[in-house]
Write a protein that holds these residues in place. Sequence first.
Motif, PDB file in Angstrom:
ATOM      1  N   ALA A 109      90.409  23.193  61.437  1.00  0.00           N
ATOM      2  CA  ALA A 109      91.425  24.157  61.405  1.00  0.00           C
ATOM      3  C   ALA A 109      92.898  23.477  61.377  1.00  0.00           C
ATOM      4  O   ALA A 109      93.799  24.262  61.385  1.00  0.00           O
ATOM      5  CB  ALA A 109      91.106  24.816  62.831  1.00  0.00           C
ATOM      6  N   VAL A 110      92.911  22.317  61.536  1.00  0.00           N
ATOM      7  CA  VAL A 110      94.594  21.793  61.663  1.00  0.00           C
ATOM      8  C   VAL A 110      94.607  21.111  59.937  1.00  0.00           C
ATOM      9  O   VAL A 110      93.716  20.518  59.691  1.00  0.00           O
ATOM     10  CB  VAL A 110      94.613  20.752  62.568  1.00  0.00           C
ATOM     11  CG1 VAL A 110      96.071  20.137  62.700  1.00  0.00           C
ATOM     12  CG2 VAL A 110      93.995  21.304  63.794  1.00  0.00           C
ATOM     13  N   PRO A 111      95.737  21.316  59.467  1.00  0.00           N
ATOM     14  CA  PRO A 111      96.181  20.700  58.142  1.00  0.00           C
ATOM     15  C   PRO A 111      95.739  19.437  58.237  1.00  0.00           C
ATOM     16  O   PRO A 111      96.423  18.470  59.063  1.00  0.00           O
ATOM     17  CB  PRO A 111      97.450  21.560  57.945  1.00  0.00           C
ATOM     18  CG  PRO A 111      98.068  21.652  59.160  1.00  0.00           C
ATOM     19  CD  PRO A 111      97.034  22.279  60.022  1.00  0.00           C
ATOM     20  N   PRO A 112      95.069  18.619  57.261  1.00  0.00           N
ATOM     21  CA  PRO A 112      94.892  17.258  57.144  1.00  0.00           C
ATOM     22  C   PRO A 112      96.182  16.271  57.289  1.00  0.00           C
ATOM     23  O   PRO A 112      96.025  15.488  58.172  1.00  0.00           O
ATOM     24  CB  PRO A 112      94.075  16.884  55.999  1.00  0.00           C
ATOM     25  CG  PRO A 112      93.605  18.379  55.645  1.00  0.00           C
ATOM     26  CD  PRO A 112      94.409  19.405  56.327  1.00  0.00           C
ATOM     27  N   LEU A 113      97.227  16.466  56.591  1.00  0.00           N
ATOM     28  CA  LEU A 113      98.159  15.802  56.300  1.00  0.00           C
ATOM     29  C   LEU A 113      98.897  15.875  57.937  1.00  0.00           C
ATOM     30  O   LEU A 113      99.389  14.650  58.324  1.00  0.00           O
ATOM     31  CB  LEU A 113      99.131  16.179  55.410  1.00  0.00           C
ATOM     32  CG  LEU A 113     100.402  15.228  55.120  1.00  0.00           C
ATOM     33  CD1 LEU A 113     100.115  14.105  54.713  1.00  0.00           C
ATOM     34  CD2 LEU A 113     101.203  16.012  54.083  1.00  0.00           C
ATOM     35  N   ILE A 114      99.288  17.061  58.376  1.00  0.00           N
ATOM     36  CA  ILE A 114      99.885  17.025  59.667  1.00  0.00           C
ATOM     37  C   ILE A 114      98.900  16.121  60.783  1.00  0.00           C
ATOM     38  O   ILE A 114      99.509  15.605  61.807  1.00  0.00           O
ATOM     39  CB  ILE A 114      99.752  18.453  60.157  1.00  0.00           C
ATOM     40  CG1 ILE A 114     100.630  19.292  59.087  1.00  0.00           C
ATOM     41  CG2 ILE A 114     100.578  18.786  61.496  1.00  0.00           C
ATOM     42  CD1 ILE A 114     102.056  18.560  58.832  1.00  0.00           C
ATOM     43  N   LEU A 115      97.715  16.589  60.740  1.00  0.00           N
ATOM     44  CA  LEU A 115      97.018  15.852  61.870  1.00  0.00           C
ATOM     45  C   LEU A 115      96.841  14.273  61.539  1.00  0.00           C
ATOM     46  O   LEU A 115      97.159  13.461  62.541  1.00  0.00           O
ATOM     47  CB  LEU A 115      95.295  16.069  61.501  1.00  0.00           C
ATOM     48  CG  LEU A 115      94.237  15.787  62.467  1.00  0.00           C
ATOM     49  CD1 LEU A 115      94.849  16.123  63.890  1.00  0.00           C
ATOM     50  CD2 LEU A 115      92.954  16.077  62.317  1.00  0.00           C
TER      51      LEU A 115
ATOM     52  N   VAL B 229     107.567  10.018  62.629  1.00  0.00           N
ATOM     53  CA  VAL B 229     106.480   9.289  62.964  1.00  0.00           C
ATOM     54  C   VAL B 229     106.713   7.698  62.759  1.00  0.00           C
ATOM     55  O   VAL B 229     106.213   6.926  63.366  1.00  0.00           O
ATOM     56  CB  VAL B 229     105.520   9.844  61.823  1.00  0.00           C
ATOM     57  CG1 VAL B 229     104.172   8.737  61.687  1.00  0.00           C
ATOM     58  CG2 VAL B 229     104.893  11.396  62.214  1.00  0.00           C
TER      59      VAL B 229
ATOM     60  N   ASP C  69      84.953  22.271  63.805  1.00  0.00           N
ATOM     61  CA  ASP C  69      85.632  23.312  63.501  1.00  0.00           C
ATOM     62  C   ASP C  69      87.120  23.107  63.884  1.00  0.00           C
ATOM     63  O   ASP C  69      88.087  23.397  63.275  1.00  0.00           O
ATOM     64  CB  ASP C  69      85.116  24.503  64.400  1.00  0.00           C
ATOM     65  CG  ASP C  69      83.986  25.309  63.890  1.00  0.00           C
ATOM     66  OD1 ASP C  69      83.633  24.890  62.663  1.00  0.00           O
ATOM     67  OD2 ASP C  69      83.485  25.972  64.300  1.00  0.00           O
ATOM     68  N   VAL C  70      87.314  22.619  64.954  1.00  0.00           N
ATOM     69  CA  VAL C  70      88.653  22.140  65.373  1.00  0.00           C
ATOM     70  C   VAL C  70      89.409  21.454  64.587  1.00  0.00           C
ATOM     71  O   VAL C  70      90.635  21.750  63.922  1.00  0.00           O
ATOM     72  CB  VAL C  70      88.767  21.581  66.884  1.00  0.00           C
ATOM     73  CG1 VAL C  70      90.021  21.203  67.177  1.00  0.00           C
ATOM     74  CG2 VAL C  70      88.268  22.856  67.959  1.00  0.00           C
TER      75      VAL C  70
ATOM     76  N   LEU D 265      99.284  12.474  60.353  1.00  0.00           N
ATOM     77  CA  LEU D 265     100.734  12.182  60.784  1.00  0.00           C
ATOM     78  C   LEU D 265     100.741  12.026  62.185  1.00  0.00           C
ATOM     79  O   LEU D 265     101.423  11.257  62.852  1.00  0.00           O
ATOM     80  CB  LEU D 265     101.702  12.886  60.209  1.00  0.00           C
ATOM     81  CG  LEU D 265     102.372  12.991  58.631  1.00  0.00           C
ATOM     82  CD1 LEU D 265     102.997  14.176  58.304  1.00  0.00           C
ATOM     83  CD2 LEU D 265     102.666  11.591  58.494  1.00  0.00           C
ATOM     84  N   MET D 266     100.301  12.986  63.008  1.00  0.00           N
ATOM     85  CA  MET D 266     100.354  12.965  64.471  1.00  0.00           C
ATOM     86  C   MET D 266      99.542  12.018  64.962  1.00  0.00           C
ATOM     87  O   MET D 266     100.018  11.119  65.976  1.00  0.00           O
ATOM     88  CB  MET D 266      99.766  14.265  65.032  1.00  0.00           C
ATOM     89  CG  MET D 266     100.843  15.678  64.235  1.00  0.00           C
ATOM     90  SD  MET D 266     100.511  17.111  65.702  1.00  0.00           S
ATOM     91  CE  MET D 266      98.903  17.353  65.920  1.00  0.00           C
ATOM     92  N   MET D 267      98.518  11.657  64.412  1.00  0.00           N
ATOM     93  CA  MET D 267      97.532  10.666  64.943  1.00  0.00           C
ATOM     94  C   MET D 267      98.049   9.244  64.491  1.00  0.00           C
ATOM     95  O   MET D 267      98.236   8.048  65.562  1.00  0.00           O
ATOM     96  CB  MET D 267      95.927  10.661  64.411  1.00  0.00           C
ATOM     97  CG  MET D 267      95.244  11.883  64.936  1.00  0.00           C
ATOM     98  SD  MET D 267      93.850  12.243  64.072  1.00  0.00           S
ATOM     99  CE  MET D 267      92.781  10.700  64.636  1.00  0.00           C
TER     100      MET D 267
ATOM    101  N   ALA E 145     101.188   8.612  64.476  1.00  0.00           N
ATOM    102  CA  ALA E 145     102.467   8.454  65.109  1.00  0.00           C
ATOM    103  C   ALA E 145     101.938   7.841  66.676  1.00  0.00           C
ATOM    104  O   ALA E 145     102.678   6.919  66.950  1.00  0.00           O
ATOM    105  CB  ALA E 145     103.030   9.617  65.676  1.00  0.00           C
ATOM    106  N   ILE E 146     100.671   8.195  66.913  1.00  0.00           N
ATOM    107  CA  ILE E 146     100.087   7.584  68.024  1.00  0.00           C
ATOM    108  C   ILE E 146      99.615   6.114  68.069  1.00  0.00           C
ATOM    109  O   ILE E 146      99.956   5.347  68.851  1.00  0.00           O
ATOM    110  CB  ILE E 146      98.748   8.520  68.644  1.00  0.00           C
ATOM    111  CG1 ILE E 146      99.524  10.066  68.808  1.00  0.00           C
ATOM    112  CG2 ILE E 146      98.272   7.841  70.101  1.00  0.00           C
ATOM    113  CD1 ILE E 146      98.331  10.803  69.347  1.00  0.00           C
TER     114      ILE E 146
ATOM    115  N   VAL F 270     107.519  14.409  67.266  1.00  0.00           N
ATOM    116  CA  VAL F 270     106.007  14.569  66.486  1.00  0.00           C
ATOM    117  C   VAL F 270     105.249  15.719  66.953  1.00  0.00           C
ATOM    118  O   VAL F 270     104.762  16.457  66.478  1.00  0.00           O
ATOM    119  CB  VAL F 270     105.099  13.141  66.565  1.00  0.00           C
ATOM    120  CG1 VAL F 270     103.939  13.462  65.958  1.00  0.00           C
ATOM    121  CG2 VAL F 270     106.419  12.074  65.765  1.00  0.00           C
TER     122      VAL F 270
ATOM    123  N   TYR G 199      99.678  27.133  60.235  1.00  0.00           N
ATOM    124  CA  TYR G 199      98.595  26.876  59.509  1.00  0.00           C
ATOM    125  C   TYR G 199      97.334  27.787  60.040  1.00  0.00           C
ATOM    126  O   TYR G 199      96.733  28.676  59.378  1.00  0.00           O
ATOM    127  CB  TYR G 199      98.278  25.485  59.339  1.00  0.00           C
ATOM    128  CG  TYR G 199      97.064  24.965  58.284  1.00  0.00           C
ATOM    129  CD1 TYR G 199      97.401  25.149  57.188  1.00  0.00           C
ATOM    130  CD2 TYR G 199      95.951  24.736  58.682  1.00  0.00           C
ATOM    131  CE1 TYR G 199      96.485  24.530  56.189  1.00  0.00           C
ATOM    132  CE2 TYR G 199      95.000  24.449  57.952  1.00  0.00           C
ATOM    133  CZ  TYR G 199      95.085  24.316  56.645  1.00  0.00           C
ATOM    134  OH  TYR G 199      94.167  23.811  55.743  1.00  0.00           O
TER     135      TYR G 199
END
Lengths: 317, 274
Positions: free
Chosen positions: B118-124, A277, B114-115, B126-128, B130-131, A285, A296
């Motif tokens: 369903a994704v772990p907040p920290l990972i979401l 990241v 819902d979507v 980090l991915m966002m 990165a963008i 990533v 998860y």
Amino acid sequence: MSPVPKLILQRLVLGVVTLFLVSALIFVGIELQPGDLAEQILGQSATPDTLAAWRAELGLDLPPHVRYLNWLGGVMQGDLGNSLASRRPVADLLSQRLANTMFLAGYAAVISVPVAVVLGLLAALWRNGIFDRGVNVGALSAISMPEFFVAYVLILVFSIQLGWFPTLARIDEAQSLGDALYRCFLPALTLMLVVVAHMMRMTRAAVINVLASPYIEMARLKGVPRWRIILRHALPNAAAPIINVVALNLAYLIVGVVVVEAVFSYPGMGQLLVDAVSSRDLPVVQAVGLFFAATYVTLNVLADILSILSNPRLRRG
Amino acid sequence: MTVTTTLKSAPPTAWFGMAVVALTIVVALGAPWIAPYAETEIVGAQFQPWSAAHPLGTDNLGRDMLSRMIFGARNTVGLAMLTTGMAFAAGSVLGMLAALRGGWTDQLLSRAIDVVMAVPPLILALMMLAIVGASIPNMVAVIAFIYIAPVYRLARAAAMNVVRLDFIEAARLRGEGTLWLMRREVLPNIASTLIAEFGLRFCFVFLFIAALSFLGIGIQPPTADWGSMVKDNATLITFGDVTPLIPAGAIALLTVAINFIVDWMLHRASGLKT
């Protein structure tokens, strides 16, 4: 269709759809960026010709939906693309780190589940007593503390002042299992302290809930000893919510490793994700993020399915 | 019950919580007057020990730790407030809209939420990040976006109970628009539920920002913030120095304090006696 398979199928479909949307989200995000990867790699001084050649090599000249499908097809076959930073295949970067992360999360799970269930049972047994209150205040505090605070306090006490454990959890394949377990003890302990609080509170609540039912009253009136009421009558009936919360916390554990790995410089997936990241290495990533999301989602779906299966009213339909 | 009698009945844990929160607010608001040095001023050598001039020593770049702690209170807590506020504003409006409109608006919003859930907040996050790249406005936007989801669910569930009532029906028949219904009829009736949740969500957001900053992708230097202060000075721990634990401890203390207050309020609301 009877209700149970239908409910399970719904959960599975939702899980798969979620993963697709997450993978698409990243793709759309990259599309919205000004410029593309070729410009990012080559910098602003690149000539239009070299840019075009790079785009053709990376497949960036194809329309977005084709690239997305290509990428998805690759993922299904285990080809995750190449890292932008090191130019190596992402799959190579992942393999060893994946094993490391699973090792750490599994290690933490193996210690924390029994500890949490025993503490929860004892708190339910002596509820509203000193032990229960102490454990409750402890659990509330543990939930509120950032993981890195817990980790550094443990490092300060156990590795600097007492000198029992190493400050960094560097592991490699040459080490024996015992050595690896020793080196990873502090990170595993940190993870344990973070998840035990929640699991323990839920176990306590589930057991106390069951203890309020008439057959427990009956058993007590018959003169069954308290520990036996808890172990033989209450625990089996409280098993379903406990299993559910254990699965949910294992999902949390997989995500919790990110910060803990950073503190202990542990060579796992979380560390890889954070580095990627920072350097905006998007293929990495994408792959690591998707792995975390998939684990998860799977564990959450598993928790849902277990709670559906353990509910007799739904099972008989 | 008046305010004073309510406060008198508070358990010691709640008192402790309120004292910590009050102290943090005073420090955060008065940062420029309380702090002995400026936020990013380099005042001495790197990693100086505690002394009279620098009560908590200096950090990895020779800046006064105490001053950075005081400004950090303002930045970390302020940004967490802003983020939580944004998530609540957007989440409650969307939640009320879904409840009032129903039909496909509700379906579309609920499935999208819902979507996200369903994704772990920290990972979401980090991915966002990165963008979009790591910066303070991006971080605030990303975290606020992620925390819209739980607020939406709560607001929708609470509003669902309200929209069935007769006075909403009456207002609809009068010809009032959705916006008017939201502001004048639904919001006043679900406000107490939302406020109770605010404290809890603030804790999550605060810990989240601290974790991201600790990982080096949240609040960016030279802005003082408790999470990155731990990371920048972490090497001191290997020499047995507790200084890096002070910002980490401050984060823990504030979250514990807020949790104690929220716990007490929930206890009172549920009508249980302590």
